[in-house]
Motif scaffolding. Structure first.
Motif, PDB file in Angstrom:
ATOM      1  N   LYS A 192       0.639  -1.264   0.057  1.00  0.00           N
ATOM      2  CA  LYS A 192       0.098  -0.077   0.142  1.00  0.00           C
ATOM      3  C   LYS A 192       0.853   1.418   0.075  1.00  0.00           C
ATOM      4  CE  LYS A 192      -4.044  -1.654   0.040  1.00  0.00           C
ATOM      5  NZ  LYS A 192      -5.134  -1.359  -1.147  1.00  0.00           N
ATOM      6  N   ASP A 193       2.277   1.140   0.402  1.00  0.00           N
ATOM      7  CA  ASP A 193       2.883   2.476   0.606  1.00  0.00           C
ATOM      8  C   ASP A 193       4.411   2.380   0.047  1.00  0.00           C
ATOM      9  OD1 ASP A 193       3.897   0.786   2.627  1.00  0.00           O
ATOM     10  OD2 ASP A 193       2.341   1.744   3.941  1.00  0.00           O
ATOM     11  N   VAL A 194       5.086   1.549   0.466  1.00  0.00           N
ATOM     12  CA  VAL A 194       6.597   1.480   0.054  1.00  0.00           C
ATOM     13  C   VAL A 194       6.708   0.099  -0.130  1.00  0.00           C
ATOM     14  CG1 VAL A 194       7.290   3.358   1.421  1.00  0.00           C
ATOM     15  CG2 VAL A 194       7.440   1.194   2.661  1.00  0.00           C
ATOM     16  N   ILE A 195       8.165  -0.469  -0.556  1.00  0.00           N
ATOM     17  CA  ILE A 195       8.468  -1.741  -1.041  1.00  0.00           C
ATOM     18  C   ILE A 195       8.772  -2.389   0.476  1.00  0.00           C
ATOM     19  CG2 ILE A 195      10.271  -3.353  -1.911  1.00  0.00           C
ATOM     20  CD1 ILE A 195      11.090  -0.851  -3.607  1.00  0.00           C
ATOM     21  N   HIS A 196       7.990  -3.688   0.358  1.00  0.00           N
ATOM     22  CA  HIS A 196       7.973  -4.670   1.346  1.00  0.00           C
ATOM     23  C   HIS A 196       8.529  -5.930   1.003  1.00  0.00           C
ATOM     24  CE1 HIS A 196       5.829  -1.882   4.229  1.00  0.00           C
ATOM     25  NE2 HIS A 196       5.289  -1.728   3.383  1.00  0.00           N
ATOM     26  N   ALA A 197       8.512  -6.795   1.912  1.00  0.00           N
ATOM     27  CA  ALA A 197       9.182  -8.314   1.521  1.00  0.00           C
ATOM     28  C   ALA A 197       8.518  -9.358   2.369  1.00  0.00           C
ATOM     29  CB  ALA A 197      10.561  -8.369   1.581  1.00  0.00           C
ATOM     30  N   PHE A 198       7.804 -10.332   1.774  1.00  0.00           N
ATOM     31  CA  PHE A 198       7.380 -11.523   2.427  1.00  0.00           C
ATOM     32  C   PHE A 198       8.268 -12.450   2.674  1.00  0.00           C
ATOM     33  CE2 PHE A 198       4.771 -15.324   2.945  1.00  0.00           C
ATOM     34  CZ  PHE A 198       3.945 -15.195   3.945  1.00  0.00           C
ATOM     35  N   TRP A 199       8.742 -12.792   3.626  1.00  0.00           N
ATOM     36  CA  TRP A 199       9.808 -13.934   3.968  1.00  0.00           C
ATOM     37  C   TRP A 199       9.526 -14.750   5.190  1.00  0.00           C
ATOM     38  CZ3 TRP A 199      14.962 -12.966   7.218  1.00  0.00           C
ATOM     39  CH2 TRP A 199      15.782 -14.221   6.824  1.00  0.00           C
ATOM     40  N   VAL A 200       9.513 -16.246   4.927  1.00  0.00           N
ATOM     41  CA  VAL A 200       9.184 -17.040   5.954  1.00  0.00           C
ATOM     42  C   VAL A 200      10.430 -17.919   5.743  1.00  0.00           C
ATOM     43  CG1 VAL A 200       7.842 -19.023   6.784  1.00  0.00           C
ATOM     44  CG2 VAL A 200       6.517 -16.774   5.791  1.00  0.00           C
ATOM     45  N   PRO A 201      11.593 -17.942   6.688  1.00  0.00           N
ATOM     46  CA  PRO A 201      12.622 -18.562   6.616  1.00  0.00           C
ATOM     47  C   PRO A 201      12.367 -20.163   6.569  1.00  0.00           C
ATOM     48  CG  PRO A 201      12.996 -16.959   8.323  1.00  0.00           C
ATOM     49  CD  PRO A 201      11.645 -17.051   7.824  1.00  0.00           C
ATOM     50  N   GLU A 202      11.595 -20.687   7.323  1.00  0.00           N
ATOM     51  CA  GLU A 202      11.305 -22.012   7.299  1.00  0.00           C
ATOM     52  C   GLU A 202      10.758 -22.774   5.967  1.00  0.00           C
ATOM     53  OE1 GLU A 202      11.731 -20.796  11.491  1.00  0.00           O
ATOM     54  OE2 GLU A 202      10.600 -19.988   9.635  1.00  0.00           O
ATOM     55  N   PHE A 203       9.809 -21.743   5.399  1.00  0.00           N
ATOM     56  CA  PHE A 203       9.664 -22.037   3.790  1.00  0.00           C
ATOM     57  C   PHE A 203      10.526 -21.762   2.859  1.00  0.00           C
ATOM     58  CE2 PHE A 203       4.652 -21.005   4.915  1.00  0.00           C
ATOM     59  CZ  PHE A 203       4.633 -22.170   5.862  1.00  0.00           C
ATOM     60  N   ARG A 204      11.699 -21.297   3.144  1.00  0.00           N
ATOM     61  CA  ARG A 204      12.905 -20.866   1.955  1.00  0.00           C
ATOM     62  C   ARG A 204      12.128 -20.139   1.122  1.00  0.00           C
ATOM     63  NH1 ARG A 204      14.156 -23.585   6.025  1.00  0.00           N
ATOM     64  NH2 ARG A 204      15.455 -25.357   5.984  1.00  0.00           N
ATOM     65  N   LEU A 205      11.237 -19.243   1.313  1.00  0.00           N
ATOM     66  CA  LEU A 205      10.606 -18.244   0.512  1.00  0.00           C
ATOM     67  C   LEU A 205      10.495 -16.659   0.910  1.00  0.00           C
ATOM     68  CD1 LEU A 205       7.177 -20.153  -0.347  1.00  0.00           C
ATOM     69  CD2 LEU A 205       9.117 -20.019  -1.652  1.00  0.00           C
ATOM     70  N   LYS A 206      11.132 -15.917  -0.105  1.00  0.00           N
ATOM     71  CA  LYS A 206      11.095 -14.460   0.290  1.00  0.00           C
ATOM     72  C   LYS A 206      10.618 -13.883  -1.222  1.00  0.00           C
ATOM     73  CE  LYS A 206      14.321 -10.659   0.765  1.00  0.00           C
ATOM     74  NZ  LYS A 206      14.120 -10.093  -0.529  1.00  0.00           N
ATOM     75  N   GLN A 207       9.643 -12.921  -1.048  1.00  0.00           N
ATOM     76  CA  GLN A 207       8.937 -12.466  -2.138  1.00  0.00           C
ATOM     77  C   GLN A 207       8.991 -10.809  -1.964  1.00  0.00           C
ATOM     78  OE1 GLN A 207       8.272 -13.310  -5.461  1.00  0.00           O
ATOM     79  NE2 GLN A 207       8.295 -11.131  -5.840  1.00  0.00           N
ATOM     80  N   ASP A 208       9.506 -10.038  -2.696  1.00  0.00           N
ATOM     81  CA  ASP A 208       9.207  -8.568  -2.623  1.00  0.00           C
ATOM     82  C   ASP A 208       8.118  -8.191  -3.205  1.00  0.00           C
ATOM     83  OD1 ASP A 208      11.985  -8.288  -1.769  1.00  0.00           O
ATOM     84  OD2 ASP A 208      12.953  -7.741  -3.788  1.00  0.00           O
ATOM     85  N   ILE A 209       7.539  -7.164  -2.526  1.00  0.00           N
ATOM     86  CA  ILE A 209       5.964  -6.429  -2.760  1.00  0.00           C
ATOM     87  C   ILE A 209       6.232  -5.206  -3.025  1.00  0.00           C
ATOM     88  CG2 ILE A 209       3.559  -6.485  -2.032  1.00  0.00           C
ATOM     89  CD1 ILE A 209       4.429  -8.287   0.415  1.00  0.00           C
TER      90      ILE A 209
END
Length: 270
Positions: A192-209
Motif C-alpha cells: 500500500k505504501d513502500v516496498i516490503h518483502a514477505f519472508w518465511v525462513p522455514e518455507f525458504r521463500l522470500k518475495q518482494d512486494i
C-alpha cells in the motif's frame, strides 16, 4: 626423494573437496524445513556452502603458508624477488572461477525452475482493453488453473508496519496467516505504501512486494507449527517490528479455525 609439486597440489585439492563436502553435509545452519520448496532450496545451499568452504579454507591456508614460507628472514634487508609472467597460473585462476560461476548460475536456474519460479503467470483482465500484469516469483501455475484446483487463495496486504491477510472464501481478515498442512496456498500480495518483502525462513521463500505491482506467491506447507513472517526490505523506522506469524494447522484444526472465523453469509454460500 622429493615429491613433485603437481602431486602435492592434487592431494591438497582432493582434501579440500572432501573436507568442503563433509562440512556441508555435517553442519546444519538452516531452520527446519516446513514447505515442499525447502528441501529443493537446501540442495542449492549445500552446493554453495561446499564451494564456499573449499575456497575459504584453501585461500586461508595458502595465505598462512605464504606468510610463513616467504617471511623476511633474519639478516635480509632487500626486497623479495619480483616474479612475473606465469601464464599457466593466470589461465588457471581465470578458468576455474569462470567454470564455478557458470555452474552455480545454471544450477541456481534449475533450482528456481523446480521451485516454480519459471512458471508463466496469468494476467488480471479488467473491464477495458487494459490488463493488469501480475508480478511474482514462486508459483505452481497460472492463477486460473490454481483457482480451479484445491488451492487456497489468500490476499496479503503489506503496509507500514504490518501484514493483513484476507480470505475471500470466508471473508476473513486476520493479522496472522493460517494455512492447512498439505494444501497448496496461493498468495496475492500487494503493498500500500513502500516496498516490503514477505519472508518465511522455514518455507525458504522470500518475495518482494512492490507498490502498484500485484505479486503472486504459491507454496505448500508440510510441517504444522508457528513460523515467523518477516519483512526483509527496509520499509521505514519501524521496519524491525514488521513481523507476523504463519500458523500451519492440521487439516481438521484449520477447518475448525475457518468455520469459527468465517462470516455466516460466506459460510452459508460455501
Amino acid at each position: 626423494m622429493q615429491i613433485p609439486s603437481a602431486i602435492i597440489t592434487l592431494v591438497i585439492g582432493m582434501v579440500l573437496v572432501i573436507g568442503g563436502f563433509w562440512l556441508s553435509q555435517s553442519l546444519n545452519l538452516l531452520p527446519v524445513q516446513a514447505s515442499i520448496n525447502a528441501p529443493i532450496y537446501d540442495e542449492l545451499f549445500k552446493v554453495l556452502f561446499t564451494i564456499g568452504a573449499i575456497l575459504f579454507i584453501g585461500m586461508t591456508g595458502l595465505l598462512v603458508f605464504s606468510l610463513i614460507r616467504f617471511r623476511r628472514r633474519s639478516g635480509q634487508v632487500g626486497d623479495g624477488l619480483a616474479i612475473e609472467g606465469n601464464l599457466p597460473l593466470e589461465i588457471f585462476w581465470t578458468a576455474v572461477p569462470a567454470v564455478v560461476v557458470l555452474f552455480v548460475g545454471l544450477y541456481s536456474y534449475d533450482i528456481y525452475d523446480r521451485m516454480g519460479g519459471m512458471v508463466p503467470l496469468a494476467h488480471d483482465h479488467g473491464m477495458g482493453a487494459q490488463e493488469q500484469r501480475v508480478w511474482g516469483g514462486i508459483s505452481s501455475g497460472s492463477i486460473d488453473s490454481e483457482m480451479a484446483s484445491n488451492v487456497l487463495p489468500i490476499e496479503v496486504t503489506a503496509m507500514q508496519f504490518a501484514f493483513l491477510f484476507h480470505y475471500p472464501e470466508g471473508d476473513i481478515i486476520a493479522g496472522e496467516l493460517h494455512v492447512p498442512a498439505g494444501r497448496p496456498v496461493s498468495l496475492k500480495l500487494e503493498a500500500k505504501d513502500v516496498i516490503h518483502a514477505f519472508w518465511v525462513p522455514e518455507f525458504r521463500l522470500k518475495q518482494d512486494i512492490i507498490p502498484g505491482q500485484p505479486t503472486q506467491l504459491s507454496f505448500t506447507a508440510t510441517r504444522p507449527g508457528r513460523y515467523p513472517i518477516v519483512c526483509a526490505e527496509l520499509c521505514g523506522p519501524y521496519h524491525g517490528g514488521m513481523r507476523s506469524t504463519v500458523v500451519v494447522d492440521e487439516p481438521d484444526e484449520w477447518d475448525s479455525w475457518f468455520s469459527s472465523n468465517a462470516k455466516p453469509a460466506a459460510t452459508t454460500e460455501a
